[in-house]
Enzyme design. Sequence first.
Site, PDB file in Angstrom:
ATOM      1  N   TYR A 140      38.719  10.069  22.091  1.00 10.61           N
ATOM      2  CA  TYR A 140      39.641  10.123  20.782  1.00 10.61           C
ATOM      3  C   TYR A 140      40.813  10.648  21.316  1.00 10.61           C
ATOM      4  O   TYR A 140      41.713  10.798  20.435  1.00 10.61           O
ATOM      5  CB  TYR A 140      38.918  10.939  19.738  1.00 10.61           C
ATOM      6  CG  TYR A 140      37.461  10.434  19.384  1.00 10.61           C
ATOM      7  CD1 TYR A 140      37.699   9.444  18.561  1.00 10.61           C
ATOM      8  CD2 TYR A 140      36.227  10.858  19.871  1.00 10.61           C
ATOM      9  CE1 TYR A 140      36.422   8.778  18.125  1.00 10.61           C
ATOM     10  CE2 TYR A 140      35.136  10.246  19.531  1.00 10.61           C
ATOM     11  CZ  TYR A 140      35.023   9.052  18.579  1.00 10.61           C
ATOM     12  OH  TYR A 140      34.020   8.982  18.211  1.00 10.61           O
ATOM     13  N   HIS A 141      41.286  10.819  22.576  1.00  5.30           N
ATOM     14  CA  HIS A 141      42.555  11.238  22.988  1.00  5.30           C
ATOM     15  C   HIS A 141      43.354  12.212  22.141  1.00  5.30           C
ATOM     16  O   HIS A 141      44.566  12.151  21.882  1.00  5.30           O
ATOM     17  CB  HIS A 141      43.520  10.080  22.896  1.00  5.30           C
ATOM     18  CG  HIS A 141      42.737   8.693  23.666  1.00  5.30           C
ATOM     19  ND1 HIS A 141      42.312   8.832  24.979  1.00  5.30           N
ATOM     20  CD2 HIS A 141      42.206   7.700  22.942  1.00  5.30           C
ATOM     21  CE1 HIS A 141      41.633   7.757  25.143  1.00  5.30           C
ATOM     22  NE2 HIS A 141      41.584   7.013  23.912  1.00  5.30           N
ATOM     23  N   CYS A 142      42.468  13.462  21.829  1.00  4.98           N
ATOM     24  CA  CYS A 142      42.982  14.617  20.966  1.00  4.98           C
ATOM     25  C   CYS A 142      43.667  14.217  19.576  1.00  4.98           C
ATOM     26  O   CYS A 142      44.597  14.710  18.993  1.00  4.98           O
ATOM     27  CB  CYS A 142      43.911  15.293  21.686  1.00  4.98           C
ATOM     28  SG  CYS A 142      43.257  15.985  23.116  1.00  4.98           S
ATOM     29  N   ALA A 143      43.320  13.047  18.979  1.00  3.69           N
ATOM     30  CA  ALA A 143      43.981  12.506  17.748  1.00  3.69           C
ATOM     31  C   ALA A 143      42.871  11.732  16.984  1.00  3.69           C
ATOM     32  O   ALA A 143      42.804  10.475  16.735  1.00  3.69           O
ATOM     33  CB  ALA A 143      44.887  11.439  18.054  1.00  3.69           C
ATOM     34  N   PRO A 144      41.778  12.588  16.524  1.00  2.00           N
ATOM     35  CA  PRO A 144      40.472  11.867  15.790  1.00  2.00           C
ATOM     36  C   PRO A 144      40.883  11.076  14.522  1.00  2.00           C
ATOM     37  O   PRO A 144      40.155  10.255  14.229  1.00  2.00           O
ATOM     38  CB  PRO A 144      39.599  13.192  15.667  1.00  2.00           C
ATOM     39  CG  PRO A 144      40.596  14.257  15.898  1.00  2.00           C
ATOM     40  CD  PRO A 144      41.632  14.145  16.584  1.00  2.00           C
TER      41      PRO A 144
END
Length: 169
Positions: A125-129
């Site tokens: 999720y690349h710290c951007a859920p």
Amino acid sequence: MFIRDEAQVESFKEGGTGSNSSDMKQPDFMPDKFESGTLNTPGIAGLCEGIKFIKKIGMKEIYKHEVLLTEYLLVELKKLDYVKIYGPKDLKDRCAVVSINIDGVDSSTVGYKLNEKGIAVRTGYHCAPLIHNVIGTNNKGTVRISPGYFNTFKDIETILKSIVDIYKQ
């Protein structure tokens, strides 16, 4: 810095409790009250060398190389109908980051298989859920490929071949 004994000065930085390293609180006695751990000397030296490198090569040259690699990656990925590319389809509004998924293959599996081949990508999720609700990947995340200055066209060809191999398996 010199602080006279009578002066009541609050510490301005805390952490790494020095002579009381088993304590969780910063010491309240001098000089330890103002000695907040060891500076990250290797990190500072590395940052300095990184800045020197960027100044030597130039940001425009670094960017140009990354754009060429990203463009090549996007052109070739678009030929694979089982690869979903997220984000802008052209380079106008894109930096050297390409998020994808392969039909029928979990993003973490793709990352694991690429890692086995020595290819480093980021999955999840690349710290951007919240964005994953928008792009429809909230149950699987994406595979993020980030070509950099030290990558080559051969590296891009290697990842493309690996993506084909993963899908075929």
